[in-house]
Scaffold this active site. Sequence first.
Site, PDB file in Angstrom:
ATOM      1  N   SER A   1       0.825  -1.203   0.000  1.00 30.51           N
ATOM      2  CA  SER A   1       0.000   0.000   0.000  1.00 30.51           C
ATOM      3  C   SER A   1       0.862   1.257   0.000  1.00 30.51           C
ATOM      4  O   SER A   1       1.961   1.265   0.561  1.00 30.51           O
ATOM      5  CB  SER A   1      -0.891  -0.011   1.246  1.00 30.51           C
ATOM      6  OG  SER A   1      -1.931   0.921   1.137  1.00 30.51           O
ATOM      7  N   PRO A   2       0.387   2.349  -0.611  1.00 33.84           N
ATOM      8  CA  PRO A   2       1.125   3.614  -0.531  1.00 33.84           C
ATOM      9  C   PRO A   2       1.279   4.058   0.918  1.00 33.84           C
ATOM     10  O   PRO A   2       0.305   4.084   1.675  1.00 33.84           O
ATOM     11  CB  PRO A   2       0.232   4.585  -1.304  1.00 33.84           C
ATOM     12  CG  PRO A   2      -0.641   3.725  -2.160  1.00 33.84           C
ATOM     13  CD  PRO A   2      -0.853   2.473  -1.383  1.00 33.84           C
TER      14      PRO A   2
ATOM     15  N   GLN B   1       1.590   6.859  -7.278  1.00 37.69           N
ATOM     16  CA  GLN B   1       0.402   7.538  -6.776  1.00 37.69           C
ATOM     17  C   GLN B   1       0.651   9.040  -6.823  1.00 37.69           C
ATOM     18  O   GLN B   1       1.597   9.539  -6.199  1.00 37.69           O
ATOM     19  CB  GLN B   1       0.074   7.115  -5.343  1.00 37.69           C
ATOM     20  CG  GLN B   1      -1.273   7.666  -4.865  1.00 37.69           C
ATOM     21  CD  GLN B   1      -1.510   7.420  -3.393  1.00 37.69           C
ATOM     22  OE1 GLN B   1      -0.851   8.014  -2.557  1.00 37.69           O
ATOM     23  NE2 GLN B   1      -2.463   6.547  -3.075  1.00 37.69           N
TER      24      GLN B   1
ATOM     25  N   TYR C   1      -7.042  15.092   1.019  1.00 40.72           N
ATOM     26  CA  TYR C   1      -6.135  15.903   0.209  1.00 40.72           C
ATOM     27  C   TYR C   1      -6.950  16.612  -0.884  1.00 40.72           C
ATOM     28  O   TYR C   1      -8.178  16.526  -0.905  1.00 40.72           O
ATOM     29  CB  TYR C   1      -5.009  15.031  -0.339  1.00 40.72           C
ATOM     30  CG  TYR C   1      -4.197  14.394   0.774  1.00 40.72           C
ATOM     31  CD1 TYR C   1      -3.639  15.178   1.795  1.00 40.72           C
ATOM     32  CD2 TYR C   1      -4.018  13.021   0.855  1.00 40.72           C
ATOM     33  CE1 TYR C   1      -2.927  14.606   2.842  1.00 40.72           C
ATOM     34  CE2 TYR C   1      -3.300  12.435   1.899  1.00 40.72           C
ATOM     35  CZ  TYR C   1      -2.766  13.239   2.887  1.00 40.72           C
ATOM     36  OH  TYR C   1      -2.069  12.675   3.925  1.00 40.72           O
TER      37      TYR C   1
ATOM     38  N   ARG D   1      -7.842   6.215  -5.800  1.00 41.51           N
ATOM     39  CA  ARG D   1      -8.049   5.970  -4.365  1.00 41.51           C
ATOM     40  C   ARG D   1      -9.103   6.942  -3.852  1.00 41.51           C
ATOM     41  O   ARG D   1      -9.014   8.148  -4.090  1.00 41.51           O
ATOM     42  CB  ARG D   1      -6.757   6.126  -3.581  1.00 41.51           C
ATOM     43  CG  ARG D   1      -6.951   5.922  -2.080  1.00 41.51           C
ATOM     44  CD  ARG D   1      -5.652   5.720  -1.316  1.00 41.51           C
ATOM     45  NE  ARG D   1      -5.551   4.342  -0.846  1.00 41.51           N
ATOM     46  CZ  ARG D   1      -4.677   3.926   0.059  1.00 41.51           C
ATOM     47  NH1 ARG D   1      -3.813   4.761   0.581  1.00 41.51           N
ATOM     48  NH2 ARG D   1      -4.655   2.672   0.438  1.00 41.51           N
TER      49      ARG D   1
ATOM     50  N   GLY E   1      -0.224  -2.195   4.321  1.00 40.51           N
ATOM     51  CA  GLY E   1       0.777  -1.182   4.610  1.00 40.51           C
ATOM     52  C   GLY E   1       1.706  -1.571   5.730  1.00 40.51           C
ATOM     53  O   GLY E   1       2.828  -2.031   5.511  1.00 40.51           O
ATOM     54  N   ARG E   2       1.243  -1.388   6.978  1.00 45.78           N
ATOM     55  CA  ARG E   2       2.100  -1.645   8.134  1.00 45.78           C
ATOM     56  C   ARG E   2       2.627  -3.072   8.157  1.00 45.78           C
ATOM     57  O   ARG E   2       3.732  -3.329   8.649  1.00 45.78           O
ATOM     58  CB  ARG E   2       1.339  -1.338   9.422  1.00 45.78           C
ATOM     59  CG  ARG E   2       1.180   0.143   9.691  1.00 45.78           C
ATOM     60  CD  ARG E   2       0.379   0.407  10.948  1.00 45.78           C
ATOM     61  NE  ARG E   2      -1.019   0.084  10.785  1.00 45.78           N
ATOM     62  CZ  ARG E   2      -1.931   0.253  11.741  1.00 45.78           C
ATOM     63  NH1 ARG E   2      -1.567   0.727  12.917  1.00 45.78           N
ATOM     64  NH2 ARG E   2      -3.201  -0.042  11.520  1.00 45.78           N
TER      65      ARG E   2
END
Length: 774
Positions: free
Chosen positions: A405-406, A483, A565, A613, A706-707
């Site tokens: 994941s970004p 991305q 964003y 996304r 991600g993590r």
Amino acid sequence: MRIAVVGGGPGGLYFAALAKQLDPGAVVDVWERNAADDTFGFGVVFSDETLGGIEHADSGIHEAMAAEFARWDDIDVHYRGKVITSGGHGFAALARVRLLQMLQQRCADLGIAVRYLTTAPPTEQLSAEYDLVVAADGVNSAIRTAYADAFQPSIRTHDCRYMWLGTDLVFDAFRFQVQPTPHGVMQVHGYPYDAHGSTFIVEMHERVWRAAGFDRFADRAFQPGESDHESIERIGEIFADMLGGHRLIANNSRWLSFATVTTAHWSHRNIVLLGDAAHTAHFSIGSGTKLAMEDALALAACLHENPDIRSALAAYETERRPVVASTQRAAAASLRWFEDLGRYTDQEPLQFAFNLLTRSRRVTYDNLKLRDPEFVAEVNGDATPPMFRPFRLRGLTLKNRVIVSPMDMYSAQDGMPNDFHLVHLGSKALGGAGLVMTEMVCVSPNGRITPGCTGMYSEEQEAQWRRIVDFVHAQSTAAIGLQLGHSGRKGSTKLMWDGIDEPLPEGNWPVVGPSPLPYKPGVNQVPHELTASELEALKREFVTAAERGARAGFDLLELHCAHGYLLSSFLSPLANQRTDEYGGTLENRLRFPLEVFDAVRAIWPTERPITVRVSATDWAPGGVDGTESVEIARAFATHGADAIDVSTGQVTATEQPEYGRSYQTPYADRIRHEADIATIAVGAISSYDDVNSILLAGRADLCALGRTHLYDPQWTLHAAAEQDYAGPGGAWPAPFRAGARKPASGRTDGPRPRLELIREGVEETAHARWRPGG
């Protein structure tokens, strides 16, 4: 000790018996407003785990129950004229009236006074005369209502109607009957509870219920204990083939809407809530009586183990609340699945059955492999784990379904990627994932979130990204995606570890947005409201960055329209309060993000995919919700998006997310089925078991983690080894191949064993808020 118990259901009686056994000198009095032989409902279900706790606490009660259990291992799913059976589930059921009789006898044997057909004295009087008052008075608890300011209850009703019935048809397994009708799909939850009868719960969405005309019957006034015989007759007609001449049995049977009860506090002074008075969980995971009896066990033990009432009640809540919260999350997932059952009726029977069995996210791919390996093998089709099947997006074929994941790394200087990014992304590509995503790469210096964010607005940055892309392509079989985004009103802030979303102490750059609304009023800058000409300039920045990304060799581009964003803030009415053509209706709020998408798609190579996304919910009133996110996804799909990367939240600082295992996946599931576009599931997906379950059930097409990849850059390779998979989707790079065997200690991932005793431990905890960046 003197204890008053208000409510003589299973929870109240079981607690009374346990408390008396642990303290034979205690005075325990029970008030029950109904008669001793009144019982509402038919059978109650227990899992093996719950029965283990009951046996440990009171072997006599367990022996009496076990002597009359109806037991089964199979679950039968009747769907599209086929019966799909899965075994190894280990449940037992008992007639509710017999359970009450057993508990009543146990209380009588212990000398406990149970006052039937008697309303309890006022709670204030009980509180003054007894050391402890236990409110076991059910979902409509009068005590909880009287002390609402202290307990702070929240009650939410849901979108399905159901009716609790019985039948003299004895099922030989737990049976889910999915019944198509001209009005929509209906379902039956059926299970045996003794040698003579079964529980028969019929359920359907409110709109189906109304379309079938059941609302006509429900409008009449019913006397206490009276059943809705007109509806029952109609139900018998609809399910006549299923019943095969057997009759339906009523017992205070009327249409209900399930209410989920939560309470901020379970005790007030010496008054404590137990069972449905404190919390409810949907019947589709069979948990109401189970939770009440587990509460009773824990409360009695805490009273015995602690020196005073206050510490005992605190210990009780500390012990039980996380377990109940976990159960309620699972029940909520199950409830929503049945509310949305009509969404899945295009699935083939095997996949539908797997989807149904794993709906709560507690039963998973690996759980089912242990319980019924033949069933999972039949659903899966071959020995390839679902996560290692290839997936095609436009001209790009990913070797497996795993995405890194970004994640913002905040490690750039002046927007320039460096050796850190080479190692970070390169190591993840060598770790086996099918696709590795960059963090949000910003389209301009003022579009950065922090001074540590990367950019794609100079030739030097393009060259550095090209270096990273070339490494990934040369040294791995992973694809790499770019991305692109702009921070909008959330820009000019500190590095995450220095203060997430906090403005820089100096050197701030101006931020922009659709409206002059700061992310955190009084903390963040008030953004400049973008003019039409400025929007056009921003669009050119996205196009230029995308052109650089294409030259750098990225395989895929993702447009970041999530997390508050810039493009996300145009989509959300909480951030966009414009009155021109870019604000107001969803069509207008979509206008600028779609203009950017169209401009980028026009210059991005035709054979390379673009994903988008989105934040599928703002987790705040008045914001984007699940319904609107489907329309957003559908709009991007119409404009040529190849997949939707479905995240949630981070749009407003006042959000209230509902964290939990795979908590964002239902939004990907809904978009996939209703917007008819491939989806990427993200959010608290941490095991290959989760990934396999999501994919095989058809809830998403790809999973982004991600993590998990920060913890273990070779996570996908390790998942292949753990599952004894050596095919192309999980192939190890040649330099790593010597380490491809499983460690001698055995598996390190997958399902953990369930604890034997109810009181030991918690299955899962809520996830703390974090910012995944991309």
